[in-house]
Design a protein around this motif. Sequence first.
Motif, PDB file in Angstrom:
ATOM      1  N   LEU A  74       0.976  -1.146   0.113  1.00  0.00           N
ATOM      2  CA  LEU A  74       0.071   0.161  -0.399  1.00  0.00           C
ATOM      3  C   LEU A  74       0.831   1.230  -0.037  1.00  0.00           C
ATOM      4  O   LEU A  74       0.282   2.486  -0.619  1.00  0.00           O
ATOM      5  CB  LEU A  74      -0.948  -0.240   1.527  1.00  0.00           C
ATOM      6  CG  LEU A  74      -1.362  -1.396   0.959  1.00  0.00           C
ATOM      7  CD1 LEU A  74      -2.905  -0.587   2.037  1.00  0.00           C
ATOM      8  CD2 LEU A  74      -2.649  -1.500   0.161  1.00  0.00           C
ATOM      9  N   VAL A  75       1.850   1.142   0.246  1.00  0.00           N
ATOM     10  CA  VAL A  75       3.130   2.334   0.376  1.00  0.00           C
ATOM     11  C   VAL A  75       3.461   2.933  -1.232  1.00  0.00           C
ATOM     12  O   VAL A  75       3.572   3.669  -0.663  1.00  0.00           O
ATOM     13  CB  VAL A  75       3.879   2.057   0.876  1.00  0.00           C
ATOM     14  CG1 VAL A  75       3.756   1.435   3.034  1.00  0.00           C
ATOM     15  CG2 VAL A  75       4.856   1.076   0.796  1.00  0.00           C
ATOM     16  N   GLU A  76       2.892   2.188  -1.857  1.00  0.00           N
ATOM     17  CA  GLU A  76       3.628   2.016  -3.231  1.00  0.00           C
ATOM     18  C   GLU A  76       2.410   1.868  -4.399  1.00  0.00           C
ATOM     19  O   GLU A  76       1.201   1.660  -4.325  1.00  0.00           O
ATOM     20  CB  GLU A  76       4.110   1.492  -4.125  1.00  0.00           C
ATOM     21  CG  GLU A  76       5.709   0.239  -3.502  1.00  0.00           C
ATOM     22  CD  GLU A  76       6.553  -0.392  -3.889  1.00  0.00           C
ATOM     23  OE1 GLU A  76       6.057  -1.102  -4.822  1.00  0.00           O
ATOM     24  OE2 GLU A  76       7.747  -0.410  -3.265  1.00  0.00           O
ATOM     25  N   PRO A  77       2.142   4.065  -4.617  1.00  0.00           N
ATOM     26  CA  PRO A  77       1.169   4.059  -5.915  1.00  0.00           C
ATOM     27  C   PRO A  77       1.077   2.807  -7.121  1.00  0.00           C
ATOM     28  O   PRO A  77       1.659   2.489  -7.127  1.00  0.00           O
ATOM     29  CB  PRO A  77       1.476   5.399  -6.356  1.00  0.00           C
ATOM     30  CG  PRO A  77       3.257   6.130  -6.221  1.00  0.00           C
ATOM     31  CD  PRO A  77       3.299   4.877  -4.304  1.00  0.00           C
ATOM     32  N   GLU A  78      -0.351   2.625  -7.188  1.00  0.00           N
ATOM     33  CA  GLU A  78      -0.066   2.033  -8.445  1.00  0.00           C
ATOM     34  C   GLU A  78      -0.037   3.281  -9.619  1.00  0.00           C
ATOM     35  O   GLU A  78       0.151   3.959 -10.029  1.00  0.00           O
ATOM     36  CB  GLU A  78      -2.050   1.726  -8.909  1.00  0.00           C
ATOM     37  CG  GLU A  78      -2.497   1.384  -7.314  1.00  0.00           C
ATOM     38  CD  GLU A  78      -2.269   0.047  -7.119  1.00  0.00           C
ATOM     39  OE1 GLU A  78      -1.776  -0.808  -8.134  1.00  0.00           O
ATOM     40  OE2 GLU A  78      -1.696  -0.632  -6.341  1.00  0.00           O
TER      41      GLU A  78
END
Length: 270
Positions: A74-78
Amino acid sequence: LAYSNVYAGCQALVFDTCMGVVVAACADRLDGHGRILAAFAGQQHHFDAMKRFNFSERQEAVVVPFHTTEIGKLVEPEEEEPDESPEAVEARARVLIDTYPEFVVEKMATLTDEAKKNEYLQRREARIRRQCAKPLPGSVRNWLRHTSDSLIIATEFNPLAVLLELLPLLAPSAPFVIFSEYLEPLVQCFREVQKRQVACKLQLSNTWTREYQVLPGRTHPTMGMSACGGFILTGIKVAARSDGWKFVAPIELQDKKRQKKTDTRPFTAT
Protein backbone atom coordinates in the motif's frame (compact mmCIF):
# COMPACT_ATOMS: atom_id res chain seq x y z
CA LEU A 1 -21.67 -7.41 14.66
CA ALA A 2 -23.46 -4.98 16.96
CA TYR A 3 -20.20 -3.64 18.42
CA SER A 4 -18.56 -3.32 14.98
CA ASN A 5 -21.57 -1.51 13.48
CA VAL A 6 -21.71 -3.63 10.32
CA TYR A 7 -24.57 -2.41 8.12
CA ALA A 8 -25.71 -2.71 4.51
CA GLY A 9 -23.61 -0.51 2.28
CA CYS A 10 -20.54 -0.29 4.53
CA GLN A 11 -16.99 -1.49 3.89
CA ALA A 12 -15.95 -3.93 6.61
CA LEU A 13 -12.37 -5.13 7.10
CA VAL A 14 -12.34 -8.65 8.56
CA PHE A 15 -9.51 -10.98 9.57
CA ASP A 16 -11.18 -14.31 10.30
CA THR A 17 -9.45 -17.64 10.95
CA CYS A 18 -12.60 -19.27 12.40
CA MET A 19 -13.61 -21.07 9.18
CA GLY A 20 -15.29 -17.92 7.89
CA VAL A 21 -18.07 -17.75 10.49
CA VAL A 22 -17.55 -14.02 11.03
CA VAL A 23 -17.24 -13.33 7.29
CA ALA A 24 -20.45 -15.24 6.59
CA ALA A 25 -22.31 -13.40 9.36
CA CYS A 26 -21.19 -10.04 7.95
CA ALA A 27 -22.24 -11.09 4.44
CA ASP A 28 -25.65 -12.06 5.78
CA ARG A 29 -26.08 -8.60 7.32
CA LEU A 30 -24.87 -6.74 4.20
CA ASP A 31 -27.27 -8.77 2.00
CA GLY A 32 -25.49 -7.89 -1.23
CA HIS A 33 -24.91 -4.19 -0.46
CA GLY A 34 -21.44 -2.99 0.48
CA ARG A 35 -18.09 -4.73 0.63
CA ILE A 36 -16.25 -7.13 2.97
CA LEU A 37 -12.47 -7.06 2.64
CA ALA A 38 -11.60 -10.48 4.07
CA ALA A 39 -7.89 -10.91 4.79
CA PHE A 40 -6.22 -14.34 4.95
CA ALA A 41 -2.64 -15.38 5.67
CA GLY A 42 -2.30 -18.87 4.15
CA GLN A 43 -2.04 -20.10 0.59
CA GLN A 44 -5.79 -19.63 0.18
CA HIS A 45 -8.72 -18.51 2.27
CA HIS A 46 -10.80 -21.02 4.24
CA PHE A 47 -14.30 -19.60 4.49
CA ASP A 48 -16.14 -22.92 4.63
CA ALA A 49 -18.98 -21.44 6.66
CA MET A 50 -20.03 -19.44 3.59
CA LYS A 51 -21.24 -22.68 1.99
CA ARG A 52 -23.64 -23.35 4.89
CA PHE A 53 -25.55 -20.08 4.54
CA ASN A 54 -27.00 -20.81 1.08
CA PHE A 55 -26.06 -17.36 -0.15
CA SER A 56 -27.11 -16.15 -3.57
CA GLU A 57 -24.56 -15.00 -6.14
CA ARG A 58 -25.28 -11.37 -5.27
CA GLN A 59 -24.74 -11.97 -1.55
CA GLU A 60 -21.47 -13.82 -2.11
CA ALA A 61 -20.15 -11.05 -4.37
CA VAL A 62 -19.70 -8.66 -1.42
CA VAL A 63 -16.91 -10.84 0.02
CA VAL A 64 -13.52 -9.84 -1.42
CA PRO A 65 -10.72 -12.10 -0.12
CA PHE A 66 -7.17 -10.74 -0.24
CA HIS A 67 -3.81 -11.95 1.03
CA THR A 68 -2.16 -10.07 3.88
CA THR A 69 0.89 -9.41 1.67
CA GLU A 70 -1.21 -6.83 -0.19
CA ILE A 71 -1.01 -4.60 2.91
CA GLY A 72 2.74 -4.23 2.46
CA LYS A 73 2.20 -2.92 -1.07
CA LEU A 74 0.00 0.00 0.00
CA VAL A 75 2.95 2.37 0.47
CA GLU A 76 3.64 2.34 -3.26
CA PRO A 77 1.12 4.04 -5.59
CA GLU A 78 -0.48 2.06 -8.37
CA GLU A 79 1.32 2.30 -11.74
CA GLU A 80 -2.02 2.53 -13.52
CA GLU A 81 -5.63 2.72 -12.41
CA PRO A 82 -7.30 -0.75 -12.55
CA ASP A 83 -10.06 -0.95 -15.14
CA GLU A 84 -13.11 -2.70 -13.68
CA SER A 85 -15.57 -1.69 -16.43
CA PRO A 86 -17.76 -4.46 -17.92
CA GLU A 87 -16.00 -4.02 -21.26
CA ALA A 88 -12.57 -4.56 -19.70
CA VAL A 89 -13.77 -7.61 -17.75
CA GLU A 90 -15.27 -9.09 -20.91
CA ALA A 91 -12.05 -8.45 -22.84
CA ARG A 92 -9.92 -10.20 -20.19
CA ALA A 93 -12.31 -13.14 -20.10
CA ARG A 94 -12.41 -13.44 -23.90
CA VAL A 95 -8.60 -13.62 -24.11
CA LEU A 96 -8.50 -16.48 -21.60
CA ILE A 97 -11.43 -18.31 -23.18
CA ASP A 98 -9.90 -18.20 -26.66
CA THR A 99 -6.49 -19.38 -25.39
CA TYR A 100 -6.27 -23.14 -24.95
CA PRO A 101 -3.48 -24.25 -22.58
CA GLU A 102 -1.79 -27.60 -23.09
CA PHE A 103 -3.86 -29.41 -20.47
CA VAL A 104 -7.08 -28.22 -22.16
CA VAL A 105 -5.91 -29.59 -25.53
CA GLU A 106 -5.06 -32.93 -23.92
CA LYS A 107 -8.44 -33.06 -22.20
CA MET A 108 -10.27 -32.29 -25.45
CA ALA A 109 -8.36 -35.09 -27.20
CA THR A 110 -9.68 -37.64 -24.70
CA LEU A 111 -13.31 -36.61 -25.31
CA THR A 112 -14.73 -38.32 -28.36
CA ASP A 113 -18.35 -37.24 -27.96
CA GLU A 114 -19.07 -33.76 -29.34
CA ALA A 115 -21.71 -33.10 -26.66
CA LYS A 116 -19.18 -33.79 -23.88
CA LYS A 117 -16.66 -31.45 -25.53
CA ASN A 118 -19.21 -28.65 -25.64
CA GLU A 119 -20.19 -29.28 -22.02
CA TYR A 120 -16.53 -29.15 -20.93
CA LEU A 121 -15.93 -25.91 -22.82
CA GLN A 122 -19.07 -24.33 -21.34
CA ARG A 123 -17.98 -25.21 -17.80
CA ARG A 124 -14.51 -23.82 -18.52
CA GLU A 125 -15.95 -20.58 -19.90
CA ALA A 126 -18.24 -20.13 -16.89
CA ARG A 127 -15.29 -20.71 -14.53
CA ILE A 128 -13.14 -18.17 -16.38
CA ARG A 129 -15.91 -15.55 -16.32
CA ARG A 130 -16.38 -15.98 -12.57
CA GLN A 131 -12.65 -15.59 -12.06
CA CYS A 132 -12.42 -12.46 -14.23
CA ALA A 133 -15.41 -10.91 -12.47
CA LYS A 134 -13.44 -10.79 -9.22
CA PRO A 135 -11.79 -7.44 -8.37
CA LEU A 136 -8.20 -6.91 -9.47
CA PRO A 137 -5.48 -6.70 -6.77
CA GLY A 138 -4.99 -3.03 -7.62
CA SER A 139 -8.66 -2.30 -6.92
CA VAL A 140 -8.47 -4.10 -3.57
CA ARG A 141 -5.42 -2.03 -2.58
CA ASN A 142 -7.25 1.18 -3.51
CA TRP A 143 -10.19 0.16 -1.33
CA LEU A 144 -7.80 -0.50 1.54
CA ARG A 145 -6.21 2.93 1.10
CA HIS A 146 -9.62 4.61 1.34
CA THR A 147 -10.04 3.08 4.86
CA SER A 148 -12.91 0.94 6.13
CA ASP A 149 -15.99 1.60 8.23
CA SER A 150 -15.39 -1.21 10.72
CA LEU A 151 -12.70 -3.72 11.72
CA ILE A 152 -13.30 -7.22 13.07
CA ILE A 153 -10.49 -9.55 14.16
CA ALA A 154 -11.19 -13.16 15.14
CA THR A 155 -7.95 -15.05 14.78
CA GLU A 156 -5.77 -17.73 16.33
CA PHE A 157 -2.70 -15.56 15.71
CA ASN A 158 -1.39 -12.90 18.08
CA PRO A 159 -4.20 -10.29 17.98
CA LEU A 160 -1.83 -7.44 18.91
CA ALA A 161 0.31 -7.88 15.79
CA VAL A 162 -2.80 -8.13 13.61
CA LEU A 163 -4.38 -5.07 15.22
CA LEU A 164 -1.32 -2.86 14.72
CA GLU A 165 -1.20 -3.79 11.02
CA LEU A 166 -4.92 -3.32 10.30
CA LEU A 167 -5.77 -0.37 12.54
CA PRO A 168 -4.21 2.21 10.15
CA LEU A 169 -6.64 0.94 7.48
CA LEU A 170 -9.63 1.87 9.65
CA ALA A 171 -11.31 5.26 9.29
CA PRO A 172 -11.29 7.65 12.27
CA SER A 173 -14.32 7.36 14.58
CA ALA A 174 -14.93 3.83 13.26
CA PRO A 175 -15.36 0.91 15.68
CA PHE A 176 -13.16 -2.18 15.95
CA VAL A 177 -13.77 -5.53 17.65
CA ILE A 178 -11.24 -8.23 18.59
CA PHE A 179 -12.25 -11.72 19.70
CA SER A 180 -9.92 -14.10 21.48
CA GLU A 181 -10.42 -17.34 23.31
CA TYR A 182 -8.08 -16.15 26.07
CA LEU A 183 -7.99 -12.97 28.14
CA GLU A 184 -4.24 -12.26 28.21
CA PRO A 185 -3.76 -11.38 24.50
CA LEU A 186 -6.60 -8.86 24.69
CA VAL A 187 -5.11 -7.29 27.82
CA GLN A 188 -1.93 -6.69 25.81
CA CYS A 189 -3.99 -5.08 23.05
CA PHE A 190 -5.83 -2.94 25.60
CA ARG A 191 -2.61 -1.63 27.14
CA GLU A 192 -0.90 -1.03 23.78
CA VAL A 193 -3.86 0.90 22.38
CA GLN A 194 -3.98 2.99 25.56
CA LYS A 195 -0.24 3.64 25.34
CA ARG A 196 -0.42 4.76 21.70
CA GLN A 197 -3.61 6.74 22.31
CA VAL A 198 -5.20 5.66 19.04
CA ALA A 199 -8.62 4.68 20.39
CA CYS A 200 -11.20 5.59 22.99
CA LYS A 201 -14.15 3.90 24.70
CA LEU A 202 -12.16 0.70 25.18
CA GLN A 203 -14.13 -2.11 26.74
CA LEU A 204 -12.96 -5.64 27.55
CA SER A 205 -15.70 -8.16 28.29
CA ASN A 206 -16.33 -11.88 28.18
CA THR A 207 -19.02 -13.62 26.15
CA TRP A 208 -21.33 -15.82 28.19
CA THR A 209 -22.41 -19.11 26.68
CA ARG A 210 -24.50 -22.02 27.91
CA GLU A 211 -24.18 -25.49 26.39
CA TYR A 212 -27.22 -27.75 26.43
CA GLN A 213 -27.52 -31.50 26.31
CA VAL A 214 -30.42 -32.30 23.97
CA LEU A 215 -31.80 -35.83 24.45
CA PRO A 216 -35.38 -37.18 24.58
CA GLY A 217 -36.71 -36.30 28.03
CA ARG A 218 -33.23 -35.30 29.27
CA THR A 219 -32.65 -31.79 27.85
CA HIS A 220 -30.79 -29.62 30.35
CA PRO A 221 -27.66 -27.45 30.60
CA THR A 222 -24.46 -29.46 30.37
CA MET A 223 -23.03 -30.42 33.75
CA GLY A 224 -19.73 -28.75 34.65
CA MET A 225 -19.69 -26.25 31.79
CA SER A 226 -17.36 -23.24 31.98
CA ALA A 227 -19.97 -20.73 30.63
CA CYS A 228 -17.15 -18.71 29.02
CA GLY A 229 -17.22 -18.44 25.25
CA GLY A 230 -14.20 -16.17 24.87
CA PHE A 231 -13.41 -12.49 25.33
CA ILE A 232 -14.09 -9.37 23.25
CA LEU A 233 -12.18 -6.09 23.13
CA THR A 234 -14.08 -3.17 21.57
CA GLY A 235 -13.16 0.42 20.92
CA ILE A 236 -13.40 3.41 18.57
CA LYS A 237 -10.41 4.64 16.61
CA VAL A 238 -9.27 8.20 17.27
CA ALA A 239 -7.21 10.22 14.79
CA ALA A 240 -4.05 11.89 16.10
CA ARG A 241 -4.08 15.70 16.32
CA SER A 242 -1.35 17.74 14.67
CA ASP A 243 -0.90 20.05 17.69
CA GLY A 244 0.12 17.21 19.97
CA TRP A 245 -2.94 17.48 22.23
CA LYS A 246 -3.85 14.26 24.04
CA PHE A 247 -7.42 13.44 25.00
CA VAL A 248 -6.18 11.34 27.95
CA ALA A 249 -3.01 11.51 30.04
CA PRO A 250 -0.24 9.09 29.02
CA ILE A 251 -0.08 5.80 30.90
CA GLU A 252 3.26 6.71 32.48
CA LEU A 253 1.82 9.97 33.86
CA GLN A 254 -1.19 8.17 35.28
CA ASP A 255 1.08 5.64 37.00
CA LYS A 256 3.20 8.47 38.49
CA LYS A 257 0.10 10.25 39.85
CA ARG A 258 -1.18 7.01 41.33
CA GLN A 259 2.20 6.31 42.92
CA LYS A 260 2.38 9.86 44.30
CA LYS A 261 -1.00 9.52 45.98
CA THR A 262 0.13 6.25 47.54
CA ASP A 263 3.39 7.79 48.84
CA THR A 264 1.69 10.85 50.37
CA ARG A 265 -1.04 8.86 52.14
CA PRO A 266 -0.67 9.40 55.94
CA PHE A 267 0.46 6.43 57.98
CA THR A 268 -1.91 5.30 60.71
CA ALA A 269 -0.61 3.15 63.52
CA THR A 270 -2.73 0.29 64.71
